[in-house]
Scaffold this motif. Structure first.
Motif, short mmCIF file in Angstrom:
data_model
loop_
_atom_site.label_atom_id
_atom_site.label_comp_id
_atom_site.label_asym_id
_atom_site.label_seq_id
_atom_site.Cartn_x
_atom_site.Cartn_y
_atom_site.Cartn_z
N GLU A 2 16.26 19.44 -5.70
CA GLU A 2 14.95 20.07 -5.57
C GLU A 2 13.84 19.04 -5.69
O GLU A 2 12.83 19.11 -4.99
CB GLU A 2 14.77 21.16 -6.62
N GLU A 3 14.02 18.07 -6.57
CA GLU A 3 13.01 17.03 -6.76
C GLU A 3 12.85 16.18 -5.51
O GLU A 3 11.74 15.79 -5.15
CB GLU A 3 13.39 16.15 -7.95
N GLU A 6 10.97 18.27 -2.98
CA GLU A 6 9.58 18.39 -3.41
C GLU A 6 8.81 17.10 -3.16
O GLU A 6 7.67 17.12 -2.68
CB GLU A 6 9.56 18.74 -4.91
N HIS A 20 6.69 25.34 -3.36
CA HIS A 20 7.64 25.99 -4.26
C HIS A 20 9.02 25.96 -3.63
O HIS A 20 9.18 26.26 -2.44
CB HIS A 20 7.23 27.43 -4.54
N ILE A 21 10.01 25.62 -4.44
CA ILE A 21 11.38 25.54 -3.95
C ILE A 21 12.26 26.41 -4.84
O ILE A 21 12.20 26.32 -6.07
CB ILE A 21 11.89 24.09 -3.97
N GLU A 22 13.08 27.23 -4.20
CA GLU A 22 14.00 28.10 -4.92
C GLU A 22 15.41 27.81 -4.45
O GLU A 22 15.66 27.68 -3.26
CB GLU A 22 13.65 29.57 -4.65
N GLU A 23 16.33 27.69 -5.39
CA GLU A 23 17.72 27.39 -5.08
C GLU A 23 18.55 28.67 -5.14
O GLU A 23 18.50 29.40 -6.13
CB GLU A 23 18.28 26.38 -6.07
N TYR A 32 18.25 26.09 -0.17
CA TYR A 32 16.95 25.85 -0.78
C TYR A 32 15.90 26.53 0.07
O TYR A 32 15.79 26.28 1.25
CB TYR A 32 16.67 24.34 -0.88
N LEU A 34 12.12 26.91 0.82
CA LEU A 34 10.88 26.16 0.67
C LEU A 34 9.70 27.03 1.08
O LEU A 34 9.70 27.60 2.17
CB LEU A 34 10.93 24.89 1.54
N LEU A 72 18.45 24.30 4.22
CA LEU A 72 17.03 24.36 3.88
C LEU A 72 16.38 25.42 4.75
O LEU A 72 16.43 25.34 5.97
CB LEU A 72 16.35 23.01 4.10
#
Length: 75
Positions: A2-3, A6, A20-23, A32, A34, A72
């Motif tokens: 995620e980093e 980002e 914002h990122i959600e896994e 992921y 985005l 993604l």
């Protein structure tokens, strides 16, 4: 991971605070999701999806150690 996403995306957009990122994990894959500001959507996708494809390529290369498929989604 995620980093990494980002870091890449925040360098591209005008509104880095709204990245914002959600896994989401399943048995065989990691997705992921985005989310960016509406005005930044074109910058993340790029012409004919070239930037999005490049980000996906980097993510897949970075995630080769994991035995899951990495996706993604730009929401």
């Amino acid at each position: 991971m995620e980093e990494l996403i980002e870091t890449i995306v925040k360098a591209l957009v005008d509104h880095p605070d709204e990245v914002h990122i959600e896994e989401v994990q399943s048995n065989h894959s990691i997705t992921y999701q985005l989310r960016v500001h509406n005005e930044d959507m074109g910058k993340v996708i790029g012409k004919q999806g070239r930037i999005a494809k490049a980000i996906r390529t980097v993510i897949n290369a970075a995630g080769t150690n994991e035995k899951k498929k990495i996706n993604l989604e730009i929401v």
